[in-house]
Design a protein around this motif. Structure first.
Motif, PDB file in Angstrom:
ATOM      1  N   VAL A   1       0.901  -1.057   0.045  1.00 49.87           N
ATOM      2  CA  VAL A   1       0.205   0.000   0.065  1.00 49.87           C
ATOM      3  C   VAL A   1       0.855   0.908  -0.095  1.00 49.87           C
ATOM      4  O   VAL A   1       1.592   1.484   1.002  1.00 49.87           O
ATOM      5  CB  VAL A   1      -1.055  -0.046   1.430  1.00 49.87           C
ATOM      6  CG1 VAL A   1      -1.698   1.337   1.275  1.00 49.87           C
ATOM      7  CG2 VAL A   1      -1.851  -1.333   1.414  1.00 49.87           C
ATOM      8  N   ILE A   2       0.807   2.042  -1.046  1.00 50.99           N
ATOM      9  CA  ILE A   2       1.778   3.045  -1.078  1.00 50.99           C
ATOM     10  C   ILE A   2       3.295   2.810  -0.951  1.00 50.99           C
ATOM     11  O   ILE A   2       3.926   3.454  -0.110  1.00 50.99           O
ATOM     12  CB  ILE A   2       1.302   4.480  -0.592  1.00 50.99           C
ATOM     13  CG1 ILE A   2      -0.190   4.500  -0.699  1.00 50.99           C
ATOM     14  CG2 ILE A   2       1.763   5.720  -0.704  1.00 50.99           C
ATOM     15  CD1 ILE A   2      -0.762   5.639   0.264  1.00 50.99           C
ATOM     16  N   GLY A   3       3.648   1.675  -1.354  1.00 43.72           N
ATOM     17  CA  GLY A   3       5.223   1.185  -1.238  1.00 43.72           C
ATOM     18  C   GLY A   3       5.280   0.547   0.199  1.00 43.72           C
ATOM     19  O   GLY A   3       6.448   0.202   0.678  1.00 43.72           O
ATOM     20  N   LEU A   4       4.275   0.714   1.149  1.00 47.80           N
ATOM     21  CA  LEU A   4       4.632   0.082   2.423  1.00 47.80           C
ATOM     22  C   LEU A   4       3.845  -1.250   2.552  1.00 47.80           C
ATOM     23  O   LEU A   4       2.835  -1.658   1.876  1.00 47.80           O
ATOM     24  CB  LEU A   4       3.800   0.833   3.584  1.00 47.80           C
ATOM     25  CG  LEU A   4       4.389   2.459   3.526  1.00 47.80           C
ATOM     26  CD1 LEU A   4       3.567   3.189   4.499  1.00 47.80           C
ATOM     27  CD2 LEU A   4       5.663   2.089   4.280  1.00 47.80           C
ATOM     28  N   PRO A   5       4.256  -2.310   3.192  1.00 49.40           N
ATOM     29  CA  PRO A   5       3.905  -3.395   3.672  1.00 49.40           C
ATOM     30  C   PRO A   5       2.484  -3.423   3.974  1.00 49.40           C
ATOM     31  O   PRO A   5       2.206  -2.625   4.825  1.00 49.40           O
ATOM     32  CB  PRO A   5       4.824  -4.305   4.243  1.00 49.40           C
ATOM     33  CG  PRO A   5       5.673  -3.630   4.905  1.00 49.40           C
ATOM     34  CD  PRO A   5       5.657  -2.030   4.140  1.00 49.40           C
ATOM     35  N   ALA A   6       1.534  -4.270   3.294  1.00 47.67           N
ATOM     36  CA  ALA A   6       0.238  -4.469   3.772  1.00 47.67           C
ATOM     37  C   ALA A   6      -0.113  -4.716   5.366  1.00 47.67           C
ATOM     38  O   ALA A   6      -0.949  -3.907   5.761  1.00 47.67           O
ATOM     39  CB  ALA A   6      -0.727  -5.296   2.819  1.00 47.67           C
ATOM     40  N   ALA A   7       0.595  -5.454   5.842  1.00 51.45           N
ATOM     41  CA  ALA A   7       0.351  -6.033   7.187  1.00 51.45           C
ATOM     42  C   ALA A   7       0.817  -4.525   8.011  1.00 51.45           C
ATOM     43  O   ALA A   7       0.087  -4.428   9.049  1.00 51.45           O
ATOM     44  CB  ALA A   7       1.127  -7.085   7.393  1.00 51.45           C
ATOM     45  N   GLY A   8       1.828  -4.008   7.849  1.00 46.60           N
ATOM     46  CA  GLY A   8       2.531  -2.820   8.435  1.00 46.60           C
ATOM     47  C   GLY A   8       1.142  -1.942   8.394  1.00 46.60           C
ATOM     48  O   GLY A   8       1.093  -0.973   9.588  1.00 46.60           O
ATOM     49  N   VAL A   9       0.656  -1.497   7.403  1.00 46.96           N
ATOM     50  CA  VAL A   9      -0.519  -0.244   7.211  1.00 46.96           C
ATOM     51  C   VAL A   9      -1.536  -0.846   7.915  1.00 46.96           C
ATOM     52  O   VAL A   9      -2.253  -0.108   8.511  1.00 46.96           O
ATOM     53  CB  VAL A   9      -0.804  -0.404   5.723  1.00 46.96           C
ATOM     54  CG1 VAL A   9      -2.004   0.753   5.445  1.00 46.96           C
ATOM     55  CG2 VAL A   9       0.458   0.151   5.093  1.00 46.96           C
ATOM     56  N   GLY A  10      -2.017  -2.188   7.742  1.00 42.38           N
ATOM     57  CA  GLY A  10      -3.179  -2.737   8.385  1.00 42.38           C
ATOM     58  C   GLY A  10      -3.198  -2.770  10.053  1.00 42.38           C
ATOM     59  O   GLY A  10      -3.998  -2.305  10.744  1.00 42.38           O
ATOM     60  N   ALA A  11      -1.849  -3.079  10.428  1.00 43.31           N
ATOM     61  CA  ALA A  11      -1.888  -2.994  11.946  1.00 43.31           C
ATOM     62  C   ALA A  11      -1.759  -1.654  12.494  1.00 43.31           C
ATOM     63  O   ALA A  11      -2.125  -1.204  13.464  1.00 43.31           O
ATOM     64  CB  ALA A  11      -0.244  -3.730  12.298  1.00 43.31           C
ATOM     65  N   GLY A  12      -0.998  -0.638  11.595  1.00 42.96           N
ATOM     66  CA  GLY A  12      -1.021   0.655  12.216  1.00 42.96           C
ATOM     67  C   GLY A  12      -2.404   1.477  11.990  1.00 42.96           C
ATOM     68  O   GLY A  12      -2.848   2.084  12.925  1.00 42.96           O
ATOM     69  N   LEU A  13      -3.241   1.058  10.931  1.00 43.67           N
ATOM     70  CA  LEU A  13      -4.482   1.563  11.118  1.00 43.67           C
ATOM     71  C   LEU A  13      -5.423   0.958  12.162  1.00 43.67           C
ATOM     72  O   LEU A  13      -6.384   1.669  12.690  1.00 43.67           O
ATOM     73  CB  LEU A  13      -5.437   1.299   9.810  1.00 43.67           C
ATOM     74  CG  LEU A  13      -4.866   2.062   8.757  1.00 43.67           C
ATOM     75  CD1 LEU A  13      -5.490   1.520   7.206  1.00 43.67           C
ATOM     76  CD2 LEU A  13      -5.352   3.636   8.909  1.00 43.67           C
ATOM     77  N   LEU A  14      -5.067  -0.161  12.297  1.00 42.62           N
ATOM     78  CA  LEU A  14      -5.739  -0.805  13.513  1.00 42.62           C
ATOM     79  C   LEU A  14      -5.588  -0.091  14.888  1.00 42.62           C
ATOM     80  O   LEU A  14      -6.437   0.055  15.766  1.00 42.62           O
ATOM     81  CB  LEU A  14      -5.680  -2.445  13.490  1.00 42.62           C
ATOM     82  CG  LEU A  14      -6.556  -3.207  14.538  1.00 42.62           C
ATOM     83  CD1 LEU A  14      -7.993  -3.255  14.182  1.00 42.62           C
ATOM     84  CD2 LEU A  14      -6.124  -4.664  14.416  1.00 42.62           C
ATOM     85  N   LEU A  15      -4.235  -0.049  15.186  1.00 42.27           N
ATOM     86  CA  LEU A  15      -3.592   0.720  16.330  1.00 42.27           C
ATOM     87  C   LEU A  15      -4.249   2.171  16.470  1.00 42.27           C
ATOM     88  O   LEU A  15      -4.609   2.478  17.572  1.00 42.27           O
ATOM     89  CB  LEU A  15      -2.254   0.630  16.398  1.00 42.27           C
ATOM     90  CG  LEU A  15      -1.774  -1.024  16.513  1.00 42.27           C
ATOM     91  CD1 LEU A  15      -0.055  -1.006  16.623  1.00 42.27           C
ATOM     92  CD2 LEU A  15      -2.098  -1.087  18.329  1.00 42.27           C
ATOM     93  N   VAL A  16      -4.204   2.855  15.555  1.00 39.14           N
ATOM     94  CA  VAL A  16      -4.631   4.045  15.626  1.00 39.14           C
ATOM     95  C   VAL A  16      -6.279   4.185  15.618  1.00 39.14           C
ATOM     96  O   VAL A  16      -6.758   5.043  16.530  1.00 39.14           O
ATOM     97  CB  VAL A  16      -4.337   4.951  14.178  1.00 39.14           C
ATOM     98  CG1 VAL A  16      -5.075   6.279  14.340  1.00 39.14           C
ATOM     99  CG2 VAL A  16      -2.840   5.137  13.985  1.00 39.14           C
ATOM    100  N   GLY A  17      -6.804   3.432  15.072  1.00 33.02           N
ATOM    101  CA  GLY A  17      -8.359   3.477  15.412  1.00 33.02           C
ATOM    102  C   GLY A  17      -8.692   2.852  16.673  1.00 33.02           C
ATOM    103  O   GLY A  17      -9.720   3.501  17.239  1.00 33.02           O
ATOM    104  N   ALA A  18      -8.005   1.878  17.365  1.00 34.56           N
ATOM    105  CA  ALA A  18      -8.064   1.689  18.706  1.00 34.56           C
ATOM    106  C   ALA A  18      -8.056   3.031  19.736  1.00 34.56           C
ATOM    107  O   ALA A  18      -8.557   3.161  20.628  1.00 34.56           O
ATOM    108  CB  ALA A  18      -7.220   0.468  19.112  1.00 34.56           C
TER     109      ALA A  18
END
Length: 156
Positions: free
Chosen positions: A23-40
């Protein structure tokens, strides 16, 4: 804030579950985990903000809305009638006008952000809908408290 944090968390979960490519040059797992943490985090801040606001209102002696969703929905026509007749001063005409403009915005095909934009296009409609539902729910809850307090007054 709670709603927005929930959306971020859902986007993170969807990214983790369904996205394989970067996703925009970043690993999908990192982006997903980041969004999950920011959302929490945003959800947690939203609940904290809500509890602080409730304590501030209680300290100032402001009435707290009562009733569940169904009671508030049944009270909405009574609230509108009482406000239109001038029997309930707790709902200014300007707020009813804002409710009308919000409904008009939601049903009109003209948007500030067009629906062609993937996620952002729906965000303006979602924001207006959340504001409208929250505002109407709070106003009807306060009206239910007003009705209850009026019924408990001794007759003159």
């Amino acid at each position: 804030m709670v709603f927005f944090g929930g959306l971020l968390g859902l986007m993170g979960l969807a990214t983790l579950a369904f996205r394989d490519a970067d996703v925009i040059g970043l690993p999908a797992a990192g982006v997903g985990a980041g969004l999950l943490l920011v959302g929490a985090g945003v959800v947690g801040l939203g609940f904290l903000r809500r509890s602080r606001a409730r304590r501030r209102r209680a300290a100032r002696g402001e009435p707290e809305p009562i009733g569940d969703v169904f009671e508030r929905a049944r009270a909405l026509p009574r609230l509108l009638r009482a406000a239109r007749r001038g029997e309930y001063p707790g709902l200014p005409t300007s707020r009813m006008a804002l409710w009308g403009f919000a409904l008009l915005y939601l049903v009109s095909p003209i948007d500030v952000l067009p629906e062609l934009l993937p996620i952002i296009g729906v965000a303006d409609d979602a924001g207006v809908a959340v504001w409208l539902l929250t505002s109407v729910s709070t106003a009807t809850g306060l009206y239910l408290r007003h009705e209850r307090d009026r019924s408990q007054l001794p007759p003159r």
